[in-house]
Design a protein around this motif. Sequence first.
Motif, mmCIF file in Angstrom:
data_model
loop_
_atom_site.group_PDB
_atom_site.id
_atom_site.type_symbol
_atom_site.label_atom_id
_atom_site.label_comp_id
_atom_site.label_asym_id
_atom_site.label_seq_id
_atom_site.Cartn_x
_atom_site.Cartn_y
_atom_site.Cartn_z
ATOM 1 N N VAL A 188 0.844 -1.197 0.000
ATOM 2 C CA VAL A 188 0.000 0.000 0.000
ATOM 3 C C VAL A 188 0.876 1.243 0.000
ATOM 4 C CG1 VAL A 188 -1.624 1.347 1.396
ATOM 5 C CG2 VAL A 188 -2.000 -1.093 1.040
ATOM 6 N N GLY A 189 1.936 1.243 0.811
ATOM 7 C CA GLY A 189 2.846 2.380 0.849
ATOM 8 C C GLY A 189 3.540 2.598 -0.486
ATOM 9 N N LEU A 190 3.965 1.514 -1.129
ATOM 10 C CA LEU A 190 4.619 1.613 -2.432
ATOM 11 C C LEU A 190 3.647 2.143 -3.488
ATOM 12 C CD1 LEU A 190 7.145 1.137 -4.096
ATOM 13 C CD2 LEU A 190 6.406 -1.236 -4.420
ATOM 14 N N ALA A 191 2.407 1.637 -3.463
ATOM 15 C CA ALA A 191 1.403 2.103 -4.418
ATOM 16 C C ALA A 191 1.138 3.601 -4.223
ATOM 17 C CB ALA A 191 0.113 1.305 -4.262
ATOM 18 N N TYR A 192 1.092 4.047 -2.979
ATOM 19 C CA TYR A 192 0.871 5.461 -2.690
ATOM 20 C C TYR A 192 2.044 6.291 -3.210
ATOM 21 C CZ TYR A 192 0.296 9.813 -0.114
ATOM 22 O OH TYR A 192 0.172 11.134 0.222
ATOM 23 N N LEU A 193 3.265 5.822 -2.967
ATOM 24 C CA LEU A 193 4.453 6.534 -3.433
ATOM 25 C C LEU A 193 4.474 6.633 -4.953
ATOM 26 C CD1 LEU A 193 7.127 7.878 -2.677
ATOM 27 C CD2 LEU A 193 8.188 5.613 -2.731
ATOM 28 N N ILE A 194 4.151 5.552 -5.632
ATOM 29 C CA ILE A 194 4.103 5.563 -7.098
ATOM 30 C C ILE A 194 3.045 6.549 -7.577
ATOM 31 C CG2 ILE A 194 3.459 4.173 -9.120
ATOM 32 C CD1 ILE A 194 4.856 1.803 -7.680
ATOM 33 N N ASP A 195 1.902 6.561 -6.915
ATOM 34 C CA ASP A 195 0.822 7.470 -7.277
ATOM 35 C C ASP A 195 1.260 8.926 -7.101
ATOM 36 O OD1 ASP A 195 -1.847 7.927 -8.132
ATOM 37 O OD2 ASP A 195 -2.402 8.382 -6.051
ATOM 38 N N LEU A 241 4.378 10.125 -7.068
ATOM 39 C CA LEU A 241 5.404 10.443 -8.055
ATOM 40 C C LEU A 241 4.802 10.622 -9.441
ATOM 41 C CD1 LEU A 241 8.307 8.109 -6.898
ATOM 42 C CD2 LEU A 241 8.113 10.586 -6.598
ATOM 43 N N SER A 242 3.808 9.810 -9.787
ATOM 44 C CA SER A 242 3.148 9.933 -11.084
ATOM 45 C C SER A 242 2.432 11.276 -11.190
ATOM 46 C CB SER A 242 2.150 8.806 -11.299
ATOM 47 O OG SER A 242 2.796 7.581 -11.350
ATOM 48 N N ASP A 243 1.751 11.683 -10.130
ATOM 49 C CA ASP A 243 1.074 12.985 -10.116
ATOM 50 C C ASP A 243 2.065 14.121 -10.294
ATOM 51 O OD1 ASP A 243 -1.437 11.935 -9.847
ATOM 52 O OD2 ASP A 243 -1.657 12.403 -7.713
ATOM 53 N N GLN A 244 3.216 14.028 -9.643
ATOM 54 C CA GLN A 244 4.233 15.081 -9.758
ATOM 55 C C GLN A 244 4.776 15.152 -11.175
ATOM 56 O OE1 GLN A 244 7.179 14.305 -6.750
ATOM 57 N NE2 GLN A 244 5.887 15.130 -5.095
ATOM 58 N N GLU A 245 4.993 13.995 -11.811
ATOM 59 C CA GLU A 245 5.479 13.965 -13.201
ATOM 60 C C GLU A 245 4.461 14.604 -14.140
ATOM 61 O OE1 GLU A 245 6.733 10.297 -15.084
ATOM 62 O OE2 GLU A 245 8.143 9.977 -13.439
ATOM 63 N N LEU A 246 3.172 14.279 -13.919
ATOM 64 C CA LEU A 246 2.129 14.833 -14.789
ATOM 65 C C LEU A 246 2.039 16.337 -14.645
ATOM 66 C CD1 LEU A 246 -0.706 12.175 -14.359
ATOM 67 C CD2 LEU A 246 0.687 12.578 -16.383
ATOM 68 N N ARG A 247 2.207 16.857 -13.427
ATOM 69 C CA ARG A 247 2.125 18.297 -13.198
ATOM 70 C C ARG A 247 3.322 19.041 -13.770
ATOM 71 N NH1 ARG A 247 1.218 17.831 -7.365
ATOM 72 N NH2 ARG A 247 -0.519 16.425 -7.364
ATOM 73 N N SER A 248 4.466 18.414 -13.693
ATOM 74 C CA SER A 248 5.673 19.095 -14.166
ATOM 75 C C SER A 248 5.835 19.016 -15.676
ATOM 76 C CB SER A 248 6.919 18.548 -13.456
ATOM 77 O OG SER A 248 7.068 17.190 -13.793
ATOM 78 N N GLY A 249 5.135 18.088 -16.276
ATOM 79 C CA GLY A 249 5.177 17.971 -17.743
ATOM 80 C C GLY A 249 6.440 17.254 -18.223
ATOM 81 N N PRO A 250 6.548 17.148 -19.584
ATOM 82 C CA PRO A 250 7.709 16.433 -20.153
ATOM 83 C C PRO A 250 8.989 17.194 -20.071
ATOM 84 C CG PRO A 250 6.074 16.957 -21.871
ATOM 85 C CD PRO A 250 5.581 17.506 -20.564
#
Length: 161
Positions: A143-150, A152-161
């Motif tokens: 659960v902790g790993l899934a939360y961390l991945i989530d 990090l994914s949100d941060q990548e999407l916000r920061s863009g390519p």
Amino acid sequence: MRMRGGPVRAVLECAGIGEWQRIDGRSLLPYCRGDIPADRAVICENHSEATTTPCFMVRRDRWKYTYIHGAEEQLFDINDDPGEWHNLVGDPACAEVRDELRQLILNRFDPDRIDRELNENLAERAAVKRADWILLTVMLAAVGLAYLIDVLSDQELRSGP
């Protein structure tokens, strides 16, 4: 499948269902209403989780008797001693009630056999408990790993390519 007990019967009785063939025991509803026969004994047993020896308790009328296999018996007059401070098990005046309550347990249970079986499966119970903790730890880590991945994914999407 047979179900045990007074609590189930009491709930069914309150719901207006009444008697149900496959339930052992008697309804506890009369007891909830205060209709408790003086000679009725209630027996509690514990010889599984968090215990390493058979433990039994009998309550009848004003008396509470405790039998812990391999330990000193206890007898209390709950009316005179609700805090259970004065063990009357050795009082000659209480010998008859002590013997009656002890016999209620021994007529129904074999503490030596139960103790043997408990000791035989202590290692198994400990292994199951450890496995439960390991499973819980793995689940929490996942659960902790899934939360961390989530995150990090949100941060990548916000920061863009």
